[in-house]
Write a protein that holds these residues in place. Structure first.
Motif, PDB file in Angstrom:
ATOM      1  N   UNK A 174       0.856  -1.190   0.000  1.00 25.61           N
ATOM      2  CA  UNK A 174       0.000   0.000   0.000  1.00 25.61           C
ATOM      3  C   UNK A 174       0.890   1.238   0.000  1.00 25.61           C
ATOM      4  N   UNK A 175       0.490   2.235  -0.755  1.00 20.32           N
ATOM      5  CA  UNK A 175       1.283   3.463  -0.825  1.00 20.32           C
ATOM      6  C   UNK A 175       0.995   4.384   0.352  1.00 20.32           C
ATOM      7  N   UNK A 176      -0.176   4.251   0.932  1.00 19.35           N
ATOM      8  CA  UNK A 176      -0.499   5.059   2.108  1.00 19.35           C
ATOM      9  C   UNK A 176      -1.354   4.227   3.063  1.00 19.35           C
ATOM     10  N   UNK A 177      -1.233   4.529   4.325  1.00 19.47           N
ATOM     11  CA  UNK A 177      -1.983   3.813   5.341  1.00 19.47           C
ATOM     12  C   UNK A 177      -3.311   4.535   5.549  1.00 19.47           C
ATOM     13  N   UNK A 178      -4.398   3.807   5.450  1.00 19.09           N
ATOM     14  CA  UNK A 178      -5.723   4.375   5.673  1.00 19.09           C
ATOM     15  C   UNK A 178      -6.100   4.110   7.114  1.00 19.09           C
TER      16      UNK A 178
END
Length: 101
Positions: free
Chosen positions: A19-23
């Protein structure tokens, strides 16, 4: 990669992209207690389903009772004096006479 071999079994390799960013998710709020405790009659011929529903309702502090036969459940309902405030209560004497005699 998928490798199939009858002698040693199957081997699977799955590659997933990072994942490119953590949600960040907000926790779901479940009410710990209802605004008022409700008497709930569960009528279900599936005993496991009825028991699961009873446990879930008891967790949120409702009063539960159950029957596995529809006629027994209706008898319990008609015998309960708390239904007198219902708008449809005028029809209950006919049902009561039919079921209870």
């Amino acid at each position: 990669m998928i490798a199939l071999d009858v002698a040693t079994g199957s081997e699977f390799e799955v590659r997933l992209p990072l994942a490119t960013q953590v949600v960040k998710q907000q926790p779901v709020r479940v009410p710990t207690s209802p605004t008022s405790k409700l008497p709930i009659l569960i009528i279900d011929d599936n005993v496991d389903a009825a028991d699961a529903l009873k446990l879930m309702l008891q967790l949120v502090r409702h009063e539960t009772s159950g029957e596995t036969h529809a006629q027994c459940g209706l008898r319990n309902l008609l015998a309960d004096q708390r239904i007198q405030h219902w708008k449809c209560y005028s029809t209950w004497p006919r049902f009561r006479h039919t079921l209870l005699g």
